[in-house]
Design an enzyme around this catalytic site. Sequence first.
Site, mmCIF file in Angstrom:
data_model
loop_
_atom_site.group_PDB
_atom_site.id
_atom_site.type_symbol
_atom_site.label_atom_id
_atom_site.label_comp_id
_atom_site.label_asym_id
_atom_site.label_seq_id
_atom_site.Cartn_x
_atom_site.Cartn_y
_atom_site.Cartn_z
ATOM 1 N N GLU A 70 2.798 -12.347 -1.632
ATOM 2 C CA GLU A 70 2.609 -10.922 -1.946
ATOM 3 C C GLU A 70 2.263 -10.675 -3.411
ATOM 4 O O GLU A 70 1.457 -9.794 -3.716
ATOM 5 C CB GLU A 70 3.850 -10.108 -1.557
ATOM 6 C CG GLU A 70 3.956 -9.802 -0.071
ATOM 7 C CD GLU A 70 4.599 -10.945 0.717
ATOM 8 O OE1 GLU A 70 5.021 -11.931 0.079
ATOM 9 O OE2 GLU A 70 4.670 -10.848 1.957
ATOM 10 N N ALA A 94 6.405 -2.590 4.205
ATOM 11 C CA ALA A 94 6.678 -1.999 2.885
ATOM 12 C C ALA A 94 7.889 -2.644 2.229
ATOM 13 O O ALA A 94 7.978 -2.706 1.002
ATOM 14 C CB ALA A 94 6.897 -0.498 3.016
ATOM 15 N N ASP A 95 8.797 -3.145 3.045
ATOM 16 C CA ASP A 95 10.005 -3.806 2.525
ATOM 17 C C ASP A 95 9.649 -4.952 1.572
ATOM 18 O O ASP A 95 10.418 -5.273 0.676
ATOM 19 C CB ASP A 95 10.822 -4.371 3.684
ATOM 20 C CG ASP A 95 10.999 -3.378 4.813
ATOM 21 O OD1 ASP A 95 12.103 -2.886 4.996
ATOM 22 O OD2 ASP A 95 9.985 -3.067 5.496
ATOM 23 N N ILE A 97 7.729 -5.047 -0.718
ATOM 24 C CA ILE A 97 7.397 -4.601 -2.075
ATOM 25 C C ILE A 97 8.287 -5.286 -3.110
ATOM 26 O O ILE A 97 7.893 -5.497 -4.254
ATOM 27 C CB ILE A 97 7.503 -3.059 -2.207
ATOM 28 C CG1 ILE A 97 6.873 -2.589 -3.514
ATOM 29 C CG2 ILE A 97 8.947 -2.578 -2.085
ATOM 30 C CD1 ILE A 97 6.791 -1.077 -3.663
ATOM 31 N N HIS A 139 12.963 -4.816 7.525
ATOM 32 C CA HIS A 139 11.652 -4.466 8.096
ATOM 33 C C HIS A 139 11.585 -3.017 8.561
ATOM 34 O O HIS A 139 10.803 -2.688 9.447
ATOM 35 C CB HIS A 139 11.314 -5.386 9.283
ATOM 36 C CG HIS A 139 10.950 -6.794 8.907
ATOM 37 N ND1 HIS A 139 11.850 -7.677 8.393
ATOM 38 C CD2 HIS A 139 9.768 -7.459 8.956
ATOM 39 C CE1 HIS A 139 11.251 -8.839 8.163
ATOM 40 N NE2 HIS A 139 9.974 -8.727 8.483
#
Lengths: 338, 320
Positions: A70, A94-95, A97, A139
């Site tokens: 990521e 999005a988790d 991030i 999640h």
Amino acid sequence: MAMKMIRDVIRDTIDEEMARDDSVIMLGEDIVGGMGSPGGPEAIGGIWGTSGGLWAKYGSDRVIDTPISESAIIGAAAGASLTGKRAIAEIMFADFIGVCMDQIWNQVAKFRYMFGGKSKCPIVIRMPYGGGYNAAPQHSQSIHAMVTAMPGLKVVMPSTAADTKGLLAQAIREDDPVIFLEHKALYGVKGEVPDGDYLIPFGHARQVTQGDDITVLATGMMVGFAENAAAQLAQDGIGCDLIDLRTTSPLDEEAILDSVERTGRLLIVDELPPRCSFATDLSALVANKAFSSLRAPIEMVTGPHSPVPFARELESAYLPSPEKIVAAAVKAMSYRRG
Amino acid sequence: MQLSREALLQAYRQMKTIRVFEDRLHDEIALGEIAGFTHLYAGQEACAVGVCERLDAQDFIISTHRGHGHCIAKGCDVVGMMKEIYGSSEGLCKGKSGSMHIADVTKGMLGANGIVGAGAPIAVGAGITAKGTGNVSIAFSGDGACNQGTTFEAMNMAVVLKLPVIFVFENNHYSEHTGESYAVGAESMTTRAAAFGMKAIKADGIDFFSVYEAMRELIAYCKAGNGPASIELDCERFFGHFEGDPQRYRGKGELDRLREERDCLKLFRTKVTEAKLLEGAALDALDAEVTALIDRAVAESKAAARPTADHVLEDVYISY
């Protein structure tokens, strides 16, 4: 106008923007799916079904399937966008991030400012977010408060198929970095979508229902819940002025304040926990700028101060619901000064 | 050595500009003229200049926590840089970046970085842009950054995507105050980079000619479409991690010895004069020219406009 599922709207909008502008590239984990596997490229076409067919059409130089990395995905999108590309990066949940926060917070969000306004960073970071899938604490999270708090980022949370098209096309054409948050539970929702070029400028909220009794603010999946609640409340004679904020940064403060000044009551619906959150931020805005209009305490229907739990019963207890929204609105309506 | 006289003079001019810039900053900081944190590059000039003299305007570099040398080597305006470090609104980044974040995207210089290890992934992105154009993207990293996961992700992704990225590891043997022998678990940065599946070589980072020659090979390799490469440069840092660092981690007499025996500028001068490629007088003339430039940069920085409070919100967004 065509009826489309939101996941198809996302793919089609990216397709249209890639066809329109050669500098648009896309990158992320498994966005092609099947690369290097016996099933071959396009075996999947994205975990969420939002990128199928794009690799076949645009090739590996523009639809870039990446390793699970990521930080490198966001960094690569950033470097490409600083040097002339328009990069659409997908973070699968999005988790995740947390894994690439430095690249978002310290790099992408700050380039323009740090470089004295001499750079553009046209990057869209697409992140599926939110609960409703029993996907458990890592999640299921919403992250909009965190990114809304970061100057330099624009933050988008569409709730309908049409808005998804207009806001995503706008995001791709923005010269600032945009966090584009897609609620996982909305991917299969269908709606009418305008044909052709369709852009929605940021910072303009959408009036969902009109009413004179209470202002209700929502984003993403919460808009549908609030719409459902508003229909129930209307049967009891309570009129909801339901506003879908659409973008949390920039924020349509005018729409919020105008509505509260008219209704005198405010209810905020948000999936995040309540501490230092998006709901508290909106509360502070209204308390600060429309205090004399308020006829009742500000109500908030949010997740509790806990991670998003796994079990069906627990996640249901966690998430806002139309019933919780109705109850909060009734409470606000019944408030009497002592 | 096949460099023209003009190319040799240019290489020396760039190295000397970095050295005088850094030495002068050291003095100005000691006098309390400059705010904030400053990390000086002096000692490593042959690395930045050896790499960047091989690049053209369309190539990209991303720099490190210790970025002044890379900025100067890639052609950023030296006076604008000095004004930036002084915090002037006339600075290269309008006083928003300071020493740690100077960038000039128009020069292909994508920024120094306050976060150790953050640059390599961004260089991969510039490599995406560069792929197929005949240009390359350079990721400068130190021996500290080579231990960050971001650097690993970036090296793997560059290999997977076959990008024209060159990872330049400037090994000055200290990550902040910690020795390379302790912090780098691998045998070397080179063996580690090679393990990612890329061509990985070493060069003598205090010898401009060693760096310059090695870069010729790596750039040709990348431009041929072979994917990324890496180079580890053995070099020295003459000042502390940050200005004001008392350097108690150094060995007794270490700095004096380094300045005597491992100074890239002295080495360059000796090599070119002994080979009769340049004469001392020409180099002396350049010294004077560079010193005058830095004097002017400091004088102009002290007199330059200061930002005002209404500049705080400027450039957060392009339009808002």
